[in-house]
Design an enzyme around this catalytic site. Sequence first.
Site, PDB file in Angstrom:
ATOM      1  N   ASP A  83      36.370 121.402 -12.569  1.00 49.42           N
ATOM      2  CA  ASP A  83      35.696 121.131 -13.844  1.00 49.42           C
ATOM      3  C   ASP A  83      35.055 119.749 -13.751  1.00 49.42           C
ATOM      4  O   ASP A  83      35.719 118.767 -13.389  1.00 49.42           O
ATOM      5  CB  ASP A  83      36.736 121.175 -14.980  1.00 49.42           C
ATOM      6  N   TRP A 137      44.627 127.139 -16.642  1.00 48.75           N
ATOM      7  CA  TRP A 137      44.670 125.699 -16.921  1.00 48.75           C
ATOM      8  C   TRP A 137      45.818 125.437 -17.891  1.00 48.75           C
ATOM      9  O   TRP A 137      45.903 126.050 -18.949  1.00 48.75           O
ATOM     10  CB  TRP A 137      43.355 125.202 -17.535  1.00 48.75           C
ATOM     11  N   HIS A 151      36.920 116.696 -15.198  1.00 52.94           N
ATOM     12  CA  HIS A 151      38.360 116.536 -14.961  1.00 52.94           C
ATOM     13  C   HIS A 151      38.736 115.545 -13.872  1.00 52.94           C
ATOM     14  O   HIS A 151      39.811 115.608 -13.298  1.00 52.94           O
ATOM     15  CB  HIS A 151      38.988 117.894 -14.649  1.00 52.94           C
ATOM     16  N   ASP A 197      36.354 113.318 -20.702  1.00 54.79           N
ATOM     17  CA  ASP A 197      36.159 114.766 -20.606  1.00 54.79           C
ATOM     18  C   ASP A 197      35.718 115.299 -21.968  1.00 54.79           C
ATOM     19  O   ASP A 197      36.429 116.059 -22.621  1.00 54.79           O
ATOM     20  CB  ASP A 197      37.482 115.409 -20.156  1.00 54.79           C
ATOM     21  N   LYS A 236      43.357 118.695 -13.783  1.00 58.80           N
ATOM     22  CA  LYS A 236      42.786 117.755 -14.755  1.00 58.80           C
ATOM     23  C   LYS A 236      43.414 116.383 -14.558  1.00 58.80           C
ATOM     24  O   LYS A 236      44.588 116.280 -14.191  1.00 58.80           O
ATOM     25  CB  LYS A 236      43.045 118.282 -16.168  1.00 58.80           C
ATOM     26  N   GLU A 287      43.071 125.311 -12.323  1.00 58.22           N
ATOM     27  CA  GLU A 287      42.171 124.216 -12.721  1.00 58.22           C
ATOM     28  C   GLU A 287      42.960 122.931 -12.936  1.00 58.22           C
ATOM     29  O   GLU A 287      43.856 122.869 -13.789  1.00 58.22           O
ATOM     30  CB  GLU A 287      41.450 124.619 -14.018  1.00 58.22           C
ATOM     31  N   HIS A 302      33.633 124.802 -13.506  1.00 57.72           N
ATOM     32  CA  HIS A 302      33.447 124.630 -14.936  1.00 57.72           C
ATOM     33  C   HIS A 302      32.386 123.554 -15.100  1.00 57.72           C
ATOM     34  O   HIS A 302      32.663 122.368 -14.973  1.00 57.72           O
ATOM     35  CB  HIS A 302      34.756 124.206 -15.620  1.00 57.72           C
ATOM     36  N   ASP A 351      33.241 117.219 -22.900  1.00 59.72           N
ATOM     37  CA  ASP A 351      32.689 118.569 -23.014  1.00 59.72           C
ATOM     38  C   ASP A 351      31.398 118.617 -23.816  1.00 59.72           C
ATOM     39  O   ASP A 351      31.219 119.466 -24.692  1.00 59.72           O
ATOM     40  CB  ASP A 351      33.740 119.532 -23.583  1.00 59.72           C
ATOM     41  N   ASP A 358      31.760 125.200 -19.346  1.00 57.11           N
ATOM     42  CA  ASP A 358      32.898 124.773 -20.173  1.00 57.11           C
ATOM     43  C   ASP A 358      32.507 123.553 -20.985  1.00 57.11           C
ATOM     44  O   ASP A 358      32.558 122.426 -20.489  1.00 57.11           O
ATOM     45  CB  ASP A 358      34.122 124.473 -19.291  1.00 57.11           C
TER      46      ASP A 358
HETATM   47  C1  LIG Z   1      39.154 125.935 -23.177  1.00 60.24           C
HETATM   48  C2  LIG Z   1      39.218 125.778 -21.671  1.00 60.24           C
HETATM   49  O1  LIG Z   1      40.190 126.537 -21.109  1.00 60.24           O
HETATM   50  C3  LIG Z   1      39.431 124.345 -21.342  1.00 60.24           C
HETATM   51  O2  LIG Z   1      38.227 123.690 -21.643  1.00 60.24           O
HETATM   52  C4  LIG Z   1      39.796 124.042 -19.897  1.00 60.24           C
HETATM   53  O3  LIG Z   1      39.054 124.777 -18.987  1.00 60.24           O
HETATM   54  C5  LIG Z   1      39.559 122.606 -19.737  1.00 60.24           C
HETATM   55  O4  LIG Z   1      38.631 122.240 -19.092  1.00 60.24           O
HETATM   56  C6  LIG Z   1      40.433 121.649 -20.439  1.00 60.24           C
HETATM   57  O5  LIG Z   1      39.957 120.374 -20.394  1.00 60.24           O
HETATM   58 MN   LIG Z   2      37.513 123.514 -17.789  1.00 57.99          MN
END
Ligand SMILES: C[C@H](O)[C@H](O)[C@@H](O)C(=O)CO
Ligand SMILES: [Mn+2]
Length: 421
Positions: free
Chosen positions: A261, A187, A264, A296, A230, A228, A288, A298, A328
Amino acid sequence: MKEEQLKRAYEDAKAQYASLGVDVDQAIEKLNNLSISIHCWQADDVSGFENPDGELTGGIQATGNYPGKARTIEELRSDFEKVLTLIPGTHRISLHAIYGDFGGEFVDRDQIEPKHFQSWIDWAKKVGVKLDFNCTLFSHPKGESGYMISHFDPEIREFWKEHLRRCRRIAAEIGRQQGDPCIHNIWFPDGEKDKTVSRFAHRQLMKEALDDVFTEKISTDYLKDCVECKLFGIGSESYVVGSHEFYMGYAVKNNMMLTLDAGHFHPTESIADKISSMLLFVPELNLHVSRPERWDSDHVVILSDELLALTQEIVRSGHADRVHVGLDYFDASINRLGAYIVGIRATQKAMLQALLEPTRQLREFELQDKNFQRLAYLEELKSMPWNAVYNYYCQQQNVPVGDAYIQDVQEYEDQVTSKRV
Ligand SMILES: C[C@H](O)[C@H](O)[C@@H](O)C(=O)CO
Ligand SMILES: [Mn+2]
């Protein structure tokens, strides 16, 4: 709950599912085969050990200041060892390149080597987990402009290409030693805050950089690369080079694994519906699992409708063996270890519900155009006793049943993480 109570509840559940044609023991066996790739970065707010006091950049952010974050490799491993006692099943740990064992030295990203991860490989063997890997293209001065591998400056591009080459070799060495392919997730946060004019040029540079790095062929017995995408990040709201179209195209063209993800995409866009499409065009998928709250963000994964839809699509596709489930998220505002357990258990519970679905019967309804019956059964399934099955599974695996893990997490906080000051 007492052992006999658990067993009785499980037997009742088993009979109820059997009446729908579902084999509960088979579902447990499949759940037990689901190795979740647990991300190392929830334990320390994505700090790592290269420059632990440095700023987290790359458009991602860990908010909160709950005490007890892991500050050393030893603390991180101790946290993982605790986590593994509180969840059923056998899992994987996903490392980022900045989590190497650098022995107190500064080792820049274009210098890292397998030796910096040997103690992780040995530790993983000891505790019975497999490892996955991630190159780290954030939190570094050579990413300050927002562009790294797609930078107009060839020197900066070369630096990150070298990092990527080294990460692939490290991941391959992990895979070789563990006798199981190491999934290497790629990523890059490359992008810009505002109206970018040179979109094609940056994407062309990123494509060329990837093509160049992938000329080094490494057996998929050891290494599985995945890319990955985004939509946007903090400071890259207008343009991200590695967008969905970019990586979907790249993965399809190169017959490689794609990472999806949950955070994303556009806020109401679900990755669940992408699974059945992408499985037709790429060999494998890496997920993810995350919880975007408006962006996003998390957040810790919970047993949400979105998560259930995701696991249902994995199971219904009939290709669960081609879908790798990783987590993630990074929440620094609550007990970090507890955050792991909540997210892992939620993912398992969603997977179990999906495995306990009488899918064949539901498909029969579809063939007969009985869509009321399909909807009604899908509703009824939500309140079926799947949790009695999960509790029984936990008990069989000698891990805390139901809410018992909450007390364990509290004790670990009292005895261990609260002392990290
Ligand atoms: C830390 C990870 O690599 C990161 O979260 C990545 O996977 C991502 O999702 C960035 O938004
Ligand atoms: Mn991710």
